[in-house]
Enzyme design. Structure first.
Site, PDB file in Angstrom:
ATOM      1  N   GLU A   9       0.937  -1.255   0.043  1.00 44.80           N
ATOM      2  CA  GLU A   9       0.063  -0.045  -0.126  1.00 44.80           C
ATOM      3  C   GLU A   9       0.969   1.292  -0.214  1.00 44.80           C
ATOM      4  OE1 GLU A   9      -3.354   0.525   2.907  1.00 44.80           O
ATOM      5  OE2 GLU A   9      -3.474  -1.610   2.754  1.00 44.80           O
ATOM      6  N   ASP A  82      -2.095  -4.022   3.386  1.00 46.95           N
ATOM      7  CA  ASP A  82      -2.361  -4.136   4.897  1.00 46.95           C
ATOM      8  C   ASP A  82      -3.281  -5.227   5.215  1.00 46.95           C
ATOM      9  OD1 ASP A  82      -0.495  -2.137   5.176  1.00 46.95           O
ATOM     10  OD2 ASP A  82      -1.991  -0.576   5.656  1.00 46.95           O
ATOM     11  N   ASP A  84      -5.995  -6.057   6.939  1.00 44.17           N
ATOM     12  CA  ASP A  84      -7.219  -5.850   7.454  1.00 44.17           C
ATOM     13  C   ASP A  84      -8.212  -5.449   6.330  1.00 44.17           C
ATOM     14  OD1 ASP A  84      -6.728  -3.247   6.541  1.00 44.17           O
ATOM     15  OD2 ASP A  84      -6.366  -2.196   8.463  1.00 44.17           O
ATOM     16  N   GLU A  86      -9.753  -3.306   4.911  1.00 47.36           N
ATOM     17  CA  GLU A  86      -9.565  -2.158   3.934  1.00 47.36           C
ATOM     18  C   GLU A  86      -8.319  -2.601   2.993  1.00 47.36           C
ATOM     19  OE1 GLU A  86      -8.754   1.649   5.607  1.00 47.36           O
ATOM     20  OE2 GLU A  86      -9.118   2.669   3.651  1.00 47.36           O
ATOM     21  N   TYR A 300       1.555  -4.595  13.116  1.00 48.40           N
ATOM     22  CA  TYR A 300       0.412  -3.721  12.593  1.00 48.40           C
ATOM     23  C   TYR A 300      -0.346  -2.798  13.503  1.00 48.40           C
ATOM     24  CZ  TYR A 300      -2.999  -2.347   8.990  1.00 48.40           C
ATOM     25  OH  TYR A 300      -3.884  -1.540   8.456  1.00 48.40           O
ATOM     26  N   ARG A 302      -3.449  -1.274  13.423  1.00 50.22           N
ATOM     27  CA  ARG A 302      -4.784  -1.429  13.447  1.00 50.22           C
ATOM     28  C   ARG A 302      -5.272  -2.518  14.190  1.00 50.22           C
ATOM     29  NH1 ARG A 302      -3.601   1.527   8.926  1.00 50.22           N
ATOM     30  NH2 ARG A 302      -3.502   3.747   9.445  1.00 50.22           N
ATOM     31  N   HIS A 347      -5.487 -11.790  13.782  1.00 55.51           N
ATOM     32  CA  HIS A 347      -4.806 -10.284  14.421  1.00 55.51           C
ATOM     33  C   HIS A 347      -3.993 -10.613  15.443  1.00 55.51           C
ATOM     34  CE1 HIS A 347      -7.909  -7.949  12.069  1.00 55.51           C
ATOM     35  NE2 HIS A 347      -6.830  -8.469  11.080  1.00 55.51           N
TER      36      HIS A 347
END
Ligand SMILES: [Zn+2]
Ligand SMILES: [Zn+2]
Ligand SMILES: [Zn+2]
Length: 690
Positions: A9, A82, A84, A86, A300, A302, A347
């Site tokens: 990204e 990333d 997640d 998104e 990460y 988030r 996660h």
């Protein structure tokens, strides 16, 4: 030789990852999203089962062309956006934007940007997880519905450029509610009574607090009760009725999630939520560290998981045993609450990518902010894997006649995790322990009383940290939304920040009252929390994404229709005032600007005269008899002041009235439906006759 293309990204990662992978891999960045719904329209068709329409984001054409060129040369394409929702969605959009359907495409994720993690991810490629993509699509569409359908109504009613947002509007309501609660809070008087007692061998007197009598706990709510207790105790003997000794454990903290990191960085480092996320992003993407090259220092950023990978736990065990000793290691493994569902299992908590990167040893390679946040993450993680702290505790019951006083004290027995980490919430423990030597036979001698008058305090104003905490507790926020939500509210001047406290502006109040009246569902926290749960369900594969969108849309449409009708009934005019424009003689009108109401000449554009709007409340100034007007602090917080400012310095947070206090004669202010004396030493309360 085989050529591979890795797409990430952020451009900041390109160099680092290229170095890890060598010359067979080309690494490029998508620079965030490449496709989105068109800005000029809703972007999906309710008549056609909500099929979203995606177009290339303006300005991304050249980048996509460059990516396509590399795609042509590559045998295998790795989508490494990333880890997640998104990121998954960006990967999915890339397969469409780059026509990758016939290519060998692999989705890879890594939770930290280290050589091992990146290389491992290449060994474990998978397909794009459409559940994650769909959860992201549904979120985008829900947010858009709210924004695109409601914002035009706000423009018509208040002013152009305003916006409503699905999460943003609930957050605003929560802040408004708190402000109202504070404004209407009426302090209650109460008293505390401490007795200082001399004990043999003790250097300082023991302080025992009034608890009640032998029948139970009692509050001292007025001066008379206090005086009665004190006169009853004149000359009485104070004796130790019981001593309880024991131990108490203080649990090691869990490693950081996004929300706890934001809260702790706010309290301990005075970072805004936005600053924390931006510095954490740098630490995650990679920092050039002397002797190590560019490496990602934290995992990460988030995440709402507190899980710790087996490798990270093993490294922590080795580090703690080696540096502090076996007894400092936590057992059993402190991984925190197990989150359910496949989502969270993938996660991890936010932790150092490599525990051996000791903050003080790499300090010179980091900026001051990077160092402070990294040190916080590092210490918190190491502490989370360490043993609980243990305290020796003493609690004491002192009796005099039938009155009971208590005292308690604790001293640290084993520091455990506190050796390296003390949270900003933990107060410093007292260093002296006057109770430790006492026995039930110790003779006590009366020294003195310390009595104090108090008033109950309203709930505190929200800070960024406490708002994040509340949003998380209510199930409204998600790791990726806390920071943008607060940033948007500030940017739109709906709220303002003074010191660390958040206040609602006049504009925020107006927008919130329209939202509460016309769109109660949108500002309902339970409704929003439920919607977030449905999105989690989509991510977990148990809820079909379009059903969420399908169910939400008709209700919203109906609410918008009703609101539009109401709006048509009430013609919206600018309110005309009796203030005459000194440049052209017209009566000036009230307009809404970013800092609240102001006066503008209706002769615009030929007359551009504007001036501050001083709204009179029809009450004479208690100090000088001038007009009391509504004013705003520099940052937009509302208060009541005198029109004769600066000659007269009268100000009040609460609305003053013409009533005088029957007890002391001071002016009274409105608090909800009560009148309260403005004199801090009196605070007389009167129920308003209605
Ligand atoms: Zn004019
Ligand atoms: Zn005045
Ligand atoms: Zn009074």
């Amino acid at each position: 030789m085989a050529k591979n293309l890795v797409i990430v990204e952020s451009p900041a990662k390109v160099h680092t990852i290229k170095k890890f992978l060598g010359s067979n891999y080309e690494v490029m960045a998508s620079q965030g999203h490449v496709r989105d719904m068109p800005k000029s329209q809703l972007g999906f068709d309710p008549e056609n089962d909500f099929e979203p329409k995606y177009i290339t984001i303006r300005g991304k054409g050249e980048l996509l062309a460059a990516l396509r060129k590399e795609v042509k040369k590559a045998d295998k394409i790795y989508l490494a956006t990333d880890p997640d929702r998104e990121g998954e969605a960006i990967s999915w959009h890339l397969t469409h934007a780059l026509n990758l359907q016939d290519k060998k495409v692999y989705r890879i994720t890594f939770n930290e940007i280290t050589k091992t993690a990146v290389k491992n991810s290449l060994k474990n490629p998978r397909e794009i997880d459409m559940d994650l993509v769909d959860a992201q699509q549904a979120r985008r569409m829900l947010d858009r519905m709210v924004g695109y359908k409601i914002s035009p109504l706000l423009w018509a009613k208040v002013k152009r450029g305003l916006s409503a947002g699905r999460v943003q509007s609930v957050a605003l309501r929560i802040i408004c509610d708190r402000e109202k609660e504070i404004e209407q809070f009426i302090p209650q008087e109460y008293y505390t009574l401490d007795v200082l007692l001399d004990a043999k061998d003790a250097k300082k007197p023991i302080v025992a607090k009034y608890y009640g009598d032998t029948s139970g706990k009692k509050d001292i709510s007025d001066k008379e009760s206090l005086d009665n207790i004190m006169s009853d105790l004149k000359g009485a003997d104070f004796n130790i009725a019981s001593i309880k000794r024991g131990t108490r454990e203080k649990k090691a903290p869990l490693p950081f999630t996004t929300s706890t990191m934001q809260q702790e960085a706010s309290k301990a480092l005075n970072f805004s939520i936005q600053k924390t996320m931006s510095v954490a992003q740098q630490l995650y993407e990679g920092v050039s560290v002397k002797g190590h090259g560019t490496i990602g220092l934290i995992t990460y950023l988030r995440t709402d998981s507190t899980r710790v990978s087996d490798e990270a736990r093993a490294a922590a065990e080795q580090f703690i045993t080696g540096n502090y000793g076996q007894e400092y290691l936590s057992a059993p493994v402190n991984t925190g609450k197990k989150n359910n569902g496949k989502v969270q299992d993938a996660h991890e908590a936010i932790r150092p990518a490599n525990i051996e990167m000791i903050p003080s040893e790499i300090k010179e390679s980091l900026t001051r902010d990077q160092f402070r946040l990294y040190q916080l993450v590092w210490k918190r993680f190491v502490a989370s894997q360490m043993a609980n702290a243990v305290y020796d505790t003493v609690s004491l019951n002192v009796q005099a006649k039938n009155h009971v006083f208590t005292a308690s004290d604790s001293s640290i027995k084993f520091d455990g995790f506190m050796m390296i980490y003390v949270s900003a919430d933990d107060e410093a423990e007292s260093k002296t322990h006057p109770l430790s030597k006492l026995t039930e036979d110790t003779k006590l001698g009366f020294n003195s009383f310390e009595e104090k008058q108090h008033f109950t305090q309203p709930a505190p104003h929200f800070t960024e940290a406490s708002l994040v905490k509340t949003l998380e507790e209510l199930g409204i926020g998600r790791p990726s939304t806390y920071s943008p939500t607060i940033t948007t509210l500030l940017k739109r001047h709906y709220i303002t920040k003074e010191a660390k406290n958040l206040f609602v502006t006049e504009l925020g109040e107006v927008v919130n009252s329209i939202m509460e009246a016309s769109f109660p569902i949108i500002v309902d926290d339970k409704f929003t929390a439920n919607l977030e749960l449905l999105l989690d369900g989509v991510e977990e594969g148990t809820v079909e994404w379009k059903s969420v969108v399908r169910n939400f849309y008709p209700d919203l449409e109906k609410a918008v229709e009703v609101a539009e009708e109401e709006l048509a009934k009430v013609e919206i005019h600018d309110e005309v005032t009796d203030v005459i424009c000194e440049e052209c003689g017209r009566n000036m009108v009230i307009k809404f600007g970013p800092h609240g109401k102001f006066l503008a000449c209706p002769g615009f554009p030929e007359c551009r005269n504007t001036k501050p709007f001083l709204e009179k409340i029809g009450v004479p100034c208690p100090k000088c008899g001038g007009d009391v007007v509504i004013r705003k602090s520099q940052k937009g917080r509302k208060f009541f002041g005198c029109a004769n400012h600066p000659e007269c310095d009268f100000i009040s947070w609460s609305k003053p009235t013409t009533e005088k206090c029957p007890k002391c004669g001071t002016y009274m202010v409105e608090k909800g439906n009560k009148l309260v004396c403005a004199n801090d030493d009196c605070r007389f309360v009167e129920n308003q006759n209605k």
